[in-house]
Design a protein around this motif. Structure first.
Motif, PDB file in Angstrom:
ATOM      1  N   VAL A  64     -25.184  49.694  78.963  1.00 31.54           N
ATOM      2  CA  VAL A  64     -24.308  48.613  79.434  1.00 31.54           C
ATOM      3  C   VAL A  64     -24.950  48.155  80.816  1.00 31.54           C
ATOM      4  O   VAL A  64     -24.913  49.004  81.596  1.00 31.54           O
ATOM      5  CB  VAL A  64     -22.955  48.712  79.241  1.00 31.54           C
ATOM      6  CG1 VAL A  64     -22.386  47.307  79.799  1.00 31.54           C
ATOM      7  CG2 VAL A  64     -22.500  48.617  77.676  1.00 31.54           C
ATOM      8  N   SER A  65     -25.311  46.795  80.998  1.00 30.16           N
ATOM      9  CA  SER A  65     -25.265  46.334  82.371  1.00 30.16           C
ATOM     10  C   SER A  65     -24.775  45.028  82.456  1.00 30.16           C
ATOM     11  O   SER A  65     -24.493  44.600  81.459  1.00 30.16           O
ATOM     12  CB  SER A  65     -26.860  46.297  82.704  1.00 30.16           C
ATOM     13  OG  SER A  65     -27.493  45.436  81.759  1.00 30.16           O
ATOM     14  N   VAL A  66     -24.323  44.569  83.607  1.00 36.04           N
ATOM     15  CA  VAL A  66     -23.695  43.099  83.812  1.00 36.04           C
ATOM     16  C   VAL A  66     -24.431  42.480  84.884  1.00 36.04           C
ATOM     17  O   VAL A  66     -24.898  42.978  85.650  1.00 36.04           O
ATOM     18  CB  VAL A  66     -22.027  43.647  84.428  1.00 36.04           C
ATOM     19  CG1 VAL A  66     -21.690  42.066  84.493  1.00 36.04           C
ATOM     20  CG2 VAL A  66     -21.401  44.418  83.495  1.00 36.04           C
ATOM     21  N   VAL A  67     -24.460  41.135  84.550  1.00 34.31           N
ATOM     22  CA  VAL A  67     -25.120  40.066  85.421  1.00 34.31           C
ATOM     23  C   VAL A  67     -24.038  38.994  85.623  1.00 34.31           C
ATOM     24  O   VAL A  67     -23.520  38.556  84.883  1.00 34.31           O
ATOM     25  CB  VAL A  67     -26.549  39.308  84.741  1.00 34.31           C
ATOM     26  CG1 VAL A  67     -27.123  38.512  85.827  1.00 34.31           C
ATOM     27  CG2 VAL A  67     -27.379  40.661  84.584  1.00 34.31           C
ATOM     28  N   VAL A  68     -23.904  38.731  86.805  1.00 38.62           N
ATOM     29  CA  VAL A  68     -22.906  37.798  87.608  1.00 38.62           C
ATOM     30  C   VAL A  68     -23.703  36.661  88.043  1.00 38.62           C
ATOM     31  O   VAL A  68     -24.370  36.809  88.912  1.00 38.62           O
ATOM     32  CB  VAL A  68     -21.805  38.368  88.496  1.00 38.62           C
ATOM     33  CG1 VAL A  68     -20.917  37.109  89.124  1.00 38.62           C
ATOM     34  CG2 VAL A  68     -20.852  39.486  87.861  1.00 38.62           C
ATOM     35  N   SER A  69     -23.445  35.516  87.491  1.00 42.42           N
ATOM     36  CA  SER A  69     -24.347  34.344  87.859  1.00 42.42           C
ATOM     37  C   SER A  69     -23.315  33.520  88.928  1.00 42.42           C
ATOM     38  O   SER A  69     -22.349  32.967  88.316  1.00 42.42           O
ATOM     39  CB  SER A  69     -24.933  33.505  86.945  1.00 42.42           C
ATOM     40  OG  SER A  69     -25.332  32.212  87.580  1.00 42.42           O
ATOM     41  N   THR A 168     -22.465  52.240  86.304  1.00 40.72           N
ATOM     42  CA  THR A 168     -22.956  50.924  85.377  1.00 40.72           C
ATOM     43  C   THR A 168     -23.296  49.767  86.515  1.00 40.72           C
ATOM     44  O   THR A 168     -22.637  49.555  87.317  1.00 40.72           O
ATOM     45  CB  THR A 168     -21.762  50.433  84.790  1.00 40.72           C
ATOM     46  OG1 THR A 168     -21.675  51.287  83.625  1.00 40.72           O
ATOM     47  CG2 THR A 168     -22.236  49.219  83.933  1.00 40.72           C
ATOM     48  N   THR A 169     -24.565  49.518  86.146  1.00 41.45           N
ATOM     49  CA  THR A 169     -25.167  48.588  87.086  1.00 41.45           C
ATOM     50  C   THR A 169     -24.635  47.064  86.916  1.00 41.45           C
ATOM     51  O   THR A 169     -24.436  46.509  85.801  1.00 41.45           O
ATOM     52  CB  THR A 169     -26.667  48.333  86.850  1.00 41.45           C
ATOM     53  OG1 THR A 169     -27.365  49.650  87.218  1.00 41.45           O
ATOM     54  CG2 THR A 169     -27.454  47.366  87.992  1.00 41.45           C
ATOM     55  N   VAL A 170     -24.218  46.350  88.161  1.00 48.00           N
ATOM     56  CA  VAL A 170     -23.810  45.167  88.070  1.00 48.00           C
ATOM     57  C   VAL A 170     -24.551  44.290  89.017  1.00 48.00           C
ATOM     58  O   VAL A 170     -24.720  44.576  90.118  1.00 48.00           O
ATOM     59  CB  VAL A 170     -22.410  44.920  88.482  1.00 48.00           C
ATOM     60  CG1 VAL A 170     -21.960  43.524  88.773  1.00 48.00           C
ATOM     61  CG2 VAL A 170     -21.324  45.882  87.659  1.00 48.00           C
ATOM     62  N   THR A 171     -25.290  43.155  88.773  1.00 49.09           N
ATOM     63  CA  THR A 171     -26.112  42.544  89.441  1.00 49.09           C
ATOM     64  C   THR A 171     -25.392  41.075  89.661  1.00 49.09           C
ATOM     65  O   THR A 171     -25.148  40.399  88.771  1.00 49.09           O
ATOM     66  CB  THR A 171     -27.561  42.077  88.708  1.00 49.09           C
ATOM     67  OG1 THR A 171     -28.299  43.384  88.568  1.00 49.09           O
ATOM     68  CG2 THR A 171     -28.508  41.452  89.510  1.00 49.09           C
ATOM     69  N   VAL A 172     -25.359  40.821  90.842  1.00 46.08           N
ATOM     70  CA  VAL A 172     -24.838  39.593  91.145  1.00 46.08           C
ATOM     71  C   VAL A 172     -25.830  38.670  91.941  1.00 46.08           C
ATOM     72  O   VAL A 172     -26.556  39.038  92.970  1.00 46.08           O
ATOM     73  CB  VAL A 172     -23.611  39.599  92.581  1.00 46.08           C
ATOM     74  CG1 VAL A 172     -23.038  38.389  92.920  1.00 46.08           C
ATOM     75  CG2 VAL A 172     -22.680  40.817  91.863  1.00 46.08           C
ATOM     76  N   THR A 173     -26.035  37.559  91.183  1.00 45.13           N
ATOM     77  CA  THR A 173     -27.055  36.785  91.825  1.00 45.13           C
ATOM     78  C   THR A 173     -27.015  35.251  91.783  1.00 45.13           C
ATOM     79  O   THR A 173     -26.031  34.735  91.067  1.00 45.13           O
ATOM     80  CB  THR A 173     -28.324  36.861  90.965  1.00 45.13           C
ATOM     81  OG1 THR A 173     -29.554  35.932  90.910  1.00 45.13           O
ATOM     82  CG2 THR A 173     -27.824  36.474  89.463  1.00 45.13           C
ATOM     83  N   ASP A 174     -27.485  34.488  92.606  1.00 53.36           N
ATOM     84  CA  ASP A 174     -27.331  33.028  92.825  1.00 53.36           C
ATOM     85  C   ASP A 174     -28.654  32.146  92.174  1.00 53.36           C
ATOM     86  O   ASP A 174     -28.676  30.945  92.402  1.00 53.36           O
ATOM     87  CB  ASP A 174     -27.320  32.397  94.263  1.00 53.36           C
ATOM     88  CG  ASP A 174     -27.993  33.006  95.136  1.00 53.36           C
ATOM     89  OD1 ASP A 174     -29.099  33.470  94.893  1.00 53.36           O
ATOM     90  OD2 ASP A 174     -27.805  32.784  96.315  1.00 53.36           O
ATOM     91  N   ASP A 175     -29.273  33.349  91.366  1.00 52.18           N
ATOM     92  CA  ASP A 175     -30.646  32.660  90.897  1.00 52.18           C
ATOM     93  C   ASP A 175     -30.648  33.216  89.411  1.00 52.18           C
ATOM     94  O   ASP A 175     -31.280  33.934  89.080  1.00 52.18           O
ATOM     95  CB  ASP A 175     -31.918  32.972  91.482  1.00 52.18           C
ATOM     96  CG  ASP A 175     -33.090  32.261  91.153  1.00 52.18           C
ATOM     97  OD1 ASP A 175     -33.017  31.385  90.116  1.00 52.18           O
ATOM     98  OD2 ASP A 175     -34.113  32.773  91.424  1.00 52.18           O
ATOM     99  N   PHE A 176     -30.113  32.371  88.382  1.00 48.89           N
ATOM    100  CA  PHE A 176     -29.951  32.981  87.138  1.00 48.89           C
ATOM    101  C   PHE A 176     -29.973  31.955  86.097  1.00 48.89           C
ATOM    102  O   PHE A 176     -28.917  31.003  86.245  1.00 48.89           O
ATOM    103  CB  PHE A 176     -28.617  33.997  86.967  1.00 48.89           C
ATOM    104  CG  PHE A 176     -28.591  34.563  85.674  1.00 48.89           C
ATOM    105  CD1 PHE A 176     -29.447  35.555  85.203  1.00 48.89           C
ATOM    106  CD2 PHE A 176     -27.731  34.182  84.691  1.00 48.89           C
ATOM    107  CE1 PHE A 176     -29.215  36.287  84.104  1.00 48.89           C
ATOM    108  CE2 PHE A 176     -27.574  34.493  83.280  1.00 48.89           C
ATOM    109  CZ  PHE A 176     -28.342  35.672  83.133  1.00 48.89           C
ATOM    110  N   GLU A 177     -30.702  31.762  85.017  1.00 54.00           N
ATOM    111  CA  GLU A 177     -30.571  30.692  84.083  1.00 54.00           C
ATOM    112  C   GLU A 177     -30.971  31.091  82.805  1.00 54.00           C
ATOM    113  O   GLU A 177     -31.667  32.314  82.602  1.00 54.00           O
ATOM    114  CB  GLU A 177     -31.329  29.631  84.513  1.00 54.00           C
ATOM    115  CG  GLU A 177     -31.345  28.668  85.774  1.00 54.00           C
ATOM    116  CD  GLU A 177     -32.166  27.700  86.171  1.00 54.00           C
ATOM    117  OE1 GLU A 177     -31.954  26.755  86.645  1.00 54.00           O
ATOM    118  OE2 GLU A 177     -33.495  27.728  85.882  1.00 54.00           O
ATOM    119  N   ASP A 178     -30.234  30.505  81.846  1.00 52.51           N
ATOM    120  CA  ASP A 178     -30.844  30.664  80.397  1.00 52.51           C
ATOM    121  C   ASP A 178     -30.764  32.190  79.647  1.00 52.51           C
ATOM    122  O   ASP A 178     -31.021  32.244  78.892  1.00 52.51           O
ATOM    123  CB  ASP A 178     -32.278  30.242  80.135  1.00 52.51           C
ATOM    124  CG  ASP A 178     -32.521  28.929  80.781  1.00 52.51           C
ATOM    125  OD1 ASP A 178     -31.744  28.074  80.409  1.00 52.51           O
ATOM    126  OD2 ASP A 178     -33.646  28.675  81.072  1.00 52.51           O
ATOM    127  N   GLY A 179     -29.751  32.774  80.527  1.00 53.37           N
ATOM    128  CA  GLY A 179     -29.367  34.117  79.755  1.00 53.37           C
ATOM    129  C   GLY A 179     -30.418  35.138  79.888  1.00 53.37           C
ATOM    130  O   GLY A 179     -30.309  36.340  79.233  1.00 53.37           O
TER     131      GLY A 179
END
Length: 204
Positions: A64-69, A168-179
């Motif tokens: 599992v990984s998580v991306v926060v936009s 578990t990796t969590v990526t926090v980004t301000d550049d994320f689109e379209d899944g």
């Protein structure tokens, strides 16, 4: 009518799909929830209102990984490259911005109170940095309003807590689109140093 509602609920569970609207939802939102639940998860993720989430775990053994936009005020959960869940979030407000970066989950605590903010309750807390950034259940007004943490709906926080592990990796980004999963940004230097110091102290 009751039998029909129960049958619909059972069919959603059979599909492995959970959709939640937290307390305070009105009938119009409930109808919207049914429509969203029928959508592919990538489409449903874009239609969520504050305090809503969609969860459709494929049950695979992939990590599992998580991306926060921060831009979209959304969090997305993946198994491998497949999205299995999405939620609205509330990140850090101006002056208390949530730092971008890629972080391992450092600590998990289902019943946690803040040591920084008057013992504020942070259910299903998952720590990303030792200097105060975490994912946890909390007020989710639909815009950045926290002191830097990533607030998510309670039901989502509980389910996420159940599928993650330390590391578990969590990526926090301000550049994320379209899944589409983004490339990992460089971790905030101050945060990276704090994490390293804490890791060294734990090993001693």
């Amino acid at each position: 009518m009751g039998k029909m509602a129960n049958g619909t609920a059972r069919s959603f569970m059979a599909m492995g799909l959970t959709f939640a609207i937290l307390a305070g939802a009105n009938p119009a939102q409930a109808a919207s929830a049914a429509a969203i639940a029928a959508m592919p998860i990538e489409q449903a993720a874009t239609a969520l209102s504050p305090n809503q989430f969609v969860w459709k775990d494929n049950g695979s053994s992939e990590p599992v990984s998580v991306v926060v936009s921060l831009m979209e005020q959304r969090a997305f959960v993946y198994r491998g490259s497949v999205m299995i869940a999405a939620t609205t979030i509330s990140s850090g407000k101006d002056g208390k911005d949530t730092p971008v970066g890629t972080y391992p989950i450092l600590q998990k605590n289902a019943v946690h109170k803040s040591s920084l903010y008057d013992d504020a309750s942070m259910p299903f807390m998952q720590r990303l940095t030792w200097d105060g950034i975490a994912i946890h259940a909390g007020r989710n007004p639909g815009f950045p309003a926290s002191h830097g943490c990533i607030r998510v709906p309670l039901g989502f926080a509980k389910q996420l807590f159940g599928v993650t592990t330390l590391g578990t990796t969590v990526t926090v980004t301000d550049d994320f689109e379209d899944g589409v999963m983004p490339e990992a940004p460089v971790a905030d230097q101050e945060t990276a140093v704090a994490n390293l110091r804490q890791s060294i102290s734990l090993e001693q």
